[in-house]
Structure formats: structure tokens, C-alpha cells
Design an enzyme around this catalytic site. Structure first.
Site, mmCIF file in Angstrom:
data_model
loop_
_atom_site.group_PDB
_atom_site.id
_atom_site.type_symbol
_atom_site.label_atom_id
_atom_site.label_comp_id
_atom_site.label_asym_id
_atom_site.label_seq_id
_atom_site.Cartn_x
_atom_site.Cartn_y
_atom_site.Cartn_z
ATOM 1 C CE LYS A 185 -9.200 3.511 7.310
ATOM 2 N NZ LYS A 185 -8.142 4.108 6.611
ATOM 3 C CE1 TYR A 237 -6.645 -3.196 1.728
ATOM 4 C CE2 TYR A 237 -7.357 -1.557 3.529
ATOM 5 C CZ TYR A 237 -6.371 -2.411 3.119
ATOM 6 O OH TYR A 237 -5.170 -2.527 3.491
ATOM 7 C CG ASP A 247 -14.228 -3.551 7.322
ATOM 8 O OD1 ASP A 247 -13.987 -2.752 8.088
ATOM 9 O OD2 ASP A 247 -13.313 -4.061 6.608
HETATM 10 C C1 PLP Z 1 -12.837 -0.933 5.383
HETATM 11 C C2 PLP Z 1 -11.267 -1.134 5.862
HETATM 12 N N1 PLP Z 1 -11.274 -2.323 6.567
HETATM 13 C C3 PLP Z 1 -10.102 -2.607 7.200
HETATM 14 C C4 PLP Z 1 -8.963 -1.719 6.961
HETATM 15 C C5 PLP Z 1 -7.607 -1.907 7.594
HETATM 16 O O1 PLP Z 1 -7.475 -1.243 8.789
HETATM 17 P P1 PLP Z 1 -5.813 -1.104 8.843
HETATM 18 O O2 PLP Z 1 -5.148 -0.186 7.991
HETATM 19 O O3 PLP Z 1 -5.795 -0.541 10.440
HETATM 20 O O4 PLP Z 1 -5.155 -2.410 9.080
HETATM 21 C C6 PLP Z 1 -9.189 -0.442 6.336
HETATM 22 C C7 PLP Z 1 -8.143 0.295 6.232
HETATM 23 O O5 PLP Z 1 -7.992 1.195 5.316
HETATM 24 C C8 PLP Z 1 -10.289 -0.233 5.647
HETATM 25 O O6 PLP Z 1 -10.581 0.821 4.936
#
Ligand code: PLP
Length: 450
Positions: A287, A158, A260
Site C-alpha cells: 500500500k 486479510y 503483515d
Molecule cells: C493487511 C493486508 N495484506 C495484504 C494485502 C494485499 O495487498 P495488495 O492489495 O497490494 O495485493 C492487503 C490489501 O488490502 C492488506 O490489507
């Protein structure tokens, strides 16, 4: 009312409803103006979620005045709990100076320096308003840098809500295709077919499978995007050799490797890249990095990041944004990281280890097959007998039963993520970990044989 006549699986919901009438009233009203009553798809659960009034340290208080021990940290976005005095102080100082400016600020420069010192692969960074925007800009940078369009991502990974990455996050077993050669499946309606057809999906923790897919697509790929700990799929750590393979293949084929670390950053002082000792070209953060404010970061190699530099004419890649590097996020985030020393992190991680052990013992004691995954302060429950190393392995898990256990924990005053995932904050002590263990044993005793 006697609960004897109610089937075990319905009993948790019955108790939940009795405890949370104000949350129900809230949702009945909120649904009038908000589809489903909220603005965040992933935090909904049946019959209706708990509505929060306030937080204090490791505690959450709902509209009915129930206290919940928080083992979510807002889905890993908070690492010091609610209302940490030093973070509040930094916010108050900045509030008086101003909340929004038409240009750069010193808190931004300070935070950029702090991040680059902490994570050696970050030669330069830029700030966004969310993890979603961080991955969007990292992908765009990779495309601009390589002149290629196609990207590869992990099945079950994700990376936020942009079209490019909303692919193969939770595909069903029937649509997902061969395990070692997964199909690209849009995660929601509304994503153009052409976008999906530009995404290559690689299997997680399958070195040979992923290498074969990457080598066959090879020279067409701008980026490989990977979470070193697969978060949304259930806190599944990568295996070091898998990340090493991705590093080797991407380097050889001129592909930008993007980690990520929106979730995984917290596993070590310098992020999961320090923990696994594998260095990406670009990193995305989010986060906890905002200290409670919406914030994202992307950064890495200065030859890639130079594409955003407007000081020598029109930059190769534009990155506007009215609230980029928002000053409140800058000071809250920087204070959060300053508080997250190596010592504090080591203690948090050891508490995470203790919690995972408590959980494993509780499930074993109750005779309910479960896998507890996670690393550092991250954990997840998978109700399956099979070891969990990838998204595919989670497909055999019992989601209904997990939901009953989730509701049961809420009834015992413990909050985790409804999908059985959680993360610790530094506000939780040994006593709270013991209370989690005791609550879980109580809930599982109710569910044994259900
Ligand atoms: C691994 C990862 N990347 C990106 C995101 C996206 O972040 P945001 O919710 O701040 O857009 C999340 C959100 O849960 C995430 O878990």
C-alpha cells in the site's frame, strides 16, 4: 421531488443517484467489457460506486464534478494525499531516466537501505508488485526455511488474494465454528480443498484460545501470519500480550512469525512492531510503501532472506518478476517515507485520534450504538453495542444501516471505505476533521430512529 414519502433508508440512495448520474452511465457502459464494471471486488457497493476523475491533496473529484473529502487514502495506500509535489517531482525525474530496466537500479538499493534503517527487524528486503506477492513470498520463504507446509493465520485476517491466505477472512457466524477454535473456511470459490486443509485458523486477541490451537498443531507449522491491526475486519488493534504470546510460542516451536504490516505500518515510524514492541521474523509491507504505485516488500531475518540469494548458485527460493522493484515505485515510495518523519507521523496520528473522538461523540449524541475502532490514522465504524476485539465481535454489527450512513456521508461530500473503514492522509487538516464530524452528525440526525 418531495422526499417525505420515501422511507429514511431509501432516501440516501435517492439523493446519491441524483448527484451521480455520470457514474451510473459509466457503469452501464463499463459492464459490457468488465464484469461488474471494474477490476477490484472490494470497492463495489450498491447501487453503483462513484467513479473518479482526479484527486488533489485531500480532495477527490468524480465524473459529475462532485468534490469529496477523501478519508480513505485509497484504502490506506496513500498517506500524503493526491499529487504531493515532492512525490510528483521524484516520479518525473525517474520517468525521464526510464520506467523499466532488465536489472537492478540505484533507486532500489536506496529504498532497501531506507526501509532497513527504519524498521530494525528488516535485515534484508525484496520488492514485489503488491502486498499479495509480499505475503506469498514470505509464506514460501517460511515453508522453505522450516521444511514444513502448514500455515496458521488469524480469523478475519486479510493477506491478499493467494489461495493459501484467502481463508477465513469473512466467514459467516454459522460456518465459522467455535470461537476459540475457528474452522478454516475458503473466502471464495475456486480454492482447492487441499489448500484450505493446510491452513490452521487462530482466534484474534484470545491468548489462551490461540495458544492452545498453535500448541496442538505446533511442530507442523511453517508460519504464523498476523496483522498487528486487523484491517479488513475493521481496524481492530492487536493487544500487546497477544502478539507477545505469538512471539513466544513461535520461537519455542521453531515457527516463522510473519507480521503483515501492509496496513499497520503507518501506525508508527518503524511500523506496528515498534508500536507494540514485538519483533517478527519476517514483515510484509505494501500500500503506502509504493507512494501511489503498485509495490510490496517482504523482508526480515537475513538467514531466511539468504534463501533468495542467487550469487552462490541456484537459490533455495526463486523470486522472479518482470516488474519487481519497479523504479517508479522505488522513487515514489522512498520519497513518501522520507516525507513521513516522526513529527509528521505524530501529527497525523493525533488527527486520527481527534477524528475517532469526533465520531464517538457523534454516535453517542445521536443515540446510535457504535464502536469506533482504530489506532493512529486508521479508523472503523462498527454499529454494535458490544466492544470489538476480534472478527467475531463484528458479526453482530448492522451492515445495512452502516451502508446507509456511508451513502449519507458521500451525499455530504465525505468519502470513507464502503465497509465503514478509513484512513487519514497528511493532506487532511484540523478543518477537514471538523467537517467530517459535522457531516456525520447531519447524517446521523437523518437516521436517528430509522
Ligand atoms: C493487511 C493486508 N495484506 C495484504 C494485502 C494485499 O495487498 P495488495 O492489495 O497490494 O495485493 C492487503 C490489501 O488490502 C492488506 O490489507
Amino acid at each position: 421531488m418531495s422526499t417525505e414519502a420515501i422511507p429514511l433508508t431509501a432516501r440516501e440512495e435517492e439523493v446519491y443517484r441524483e448527484r451521480t448520474p455520470a457514474s451510473l452511465r459509466f457503469f452501464e457502459k463499463a459492464r459490457e467489457h468488465l464484469p461488474g464494471g471494474d477490476s477490484r471486488s472490494t470497492v463495489f457497493y450498491p447501487p453503483y460506486p462513484v467513479v473518479f476523475d482526479r484527486g488533489e491533496g485531500c480532495l477527490l473529484f468524480d465524473l459529475d464534478g462532485n468534490q469529496l473529502l477523501d478519508f480513505t487514502g485509497n484504502h490506506s495506500a496513500l498517506i500524503h494525499g493526491y499529487g504531493h509535489p515532492e512525490i510528483l517531482k521524484a516520479i518525473q525525474v525517474q520517468l525521464r531516466k526510464g520506467t523499466s530496466f532488465p536489472g537492478a537500479t540505484e533507486p532500489q538499493r536506496h529504498y532497501a537501505e531506507l526501509l532497513c534503517r527504519r524498521i530494525p527487524s528488516l535485515e534484508q528486503v525484496r520488492f514485489t508488485n503488491s502486498g499479495t506477492e509480499a505475503t506469498l513470498n514470505a509464506v514460501r520463504a517460511a515453508r522453505a526455511f522450516t521444511g514444513r507446509a502448514r500455515i496458521a493465520k488469524v480469523e478475519g485476517g486479510y493477506h491478499g488474494t493467494t489461495d493459501d491466505v484467502m481463508v477465513s477472512i469473512h466467514p459467516s457466524g454459522t460456518e465459522a465454528g467455535a470461537r476459540s477454535e475457528p474452522r478454516a473456511i475458503p473466502n471464495t470459490r475456486g480454492i482447492p480443498r487441499e489448500v484450505v486443509s493446510n491452513v490452521t485458523i487462530i482466534p484474534y486477541n484470545d491468548i489462551e484460545g490461540a495458544r492452545a490451537v498453535l500448541e496442538s498443531t505446533g511442530a507442523g507449522l511453517a508460519a504464523v501470519l498476523v496483522e498487528p491491526v486487523l484491517g479488513s475486519a475493521g481496524m481492530i488493534p492487536a493487544e500487546t500480550a497477544y502478539l507477545e504470546m505469538l512471539r513466544e510460542v513461535t520461537r519455542r516451536l521453531g515457527i516463522v512469525l510473519i507480521f503483515d504490516e501492509v496496513v499497520s505500518f503507518r501506525v508508527a515510524y518503524g511500523g506496528a512492531q515498534e508500536y507494540f514492541n514485538v519483533v517478527p521474523d519476517l514483515t510484509c509491507l505494501g500500500k503506502l510503501i509504493g507512494g501511489g504505485f503498485p509495490l510490496g516488500v517482504f523482508g526480515g531475518r537475513s538467514d531466511i532472506m539468504a534463501m533468495f540469494d542467487p550469487s552462490r548458485g541456484r537459490p533455495a527460493v526463486l523470486h522472479p518478476g518482470s516488474h519487481n522493484a519497479h523504479p517508479l515505485g522505488m522513487v515514489a515510495g522512498a520519497t513518501t517515507l522520507e516525507l513521513l518523519t516522526r513529527e509528521v507521523l505524530a501529527q497525523l496520528n493525533s488527527r486520527g485520534g481527534a477524528l475517532r473522538q469526533e465520531m464517538s461523540r457523534a454516535f453517542a449524541g445521536a443515540g446510535i450504538p457504535a464502536q469506533i475502532t482504530g489506532v493512529g490514522s486508521l479508523f472503523a465504524i462498527h454499529l454494535t453495542e458490544q466492544p470489538v476485539r476480534s472478527y467475531r465481535d463484528t458479526l453482530t454489527a448492522q451492515a445495512d444501516r452502516r451502508h446507509q450512513i456511508f451513502l449519507g456521508l458521500v451525499n455530504e461530500g465525505i468519502l470513507i471505505d464502503p465497509r465503514g473503514v478509513g484512513s487519514l492522509t497528511t493532506a487532511l487538516g484540523e478543518e477537514e476533521v471538523r467537517r467530517f464530524g459535522a457531516a456525520l452528525r447531519t447524517v446521523l440526525a437523518r437516521h436517528r430512529g430509522a
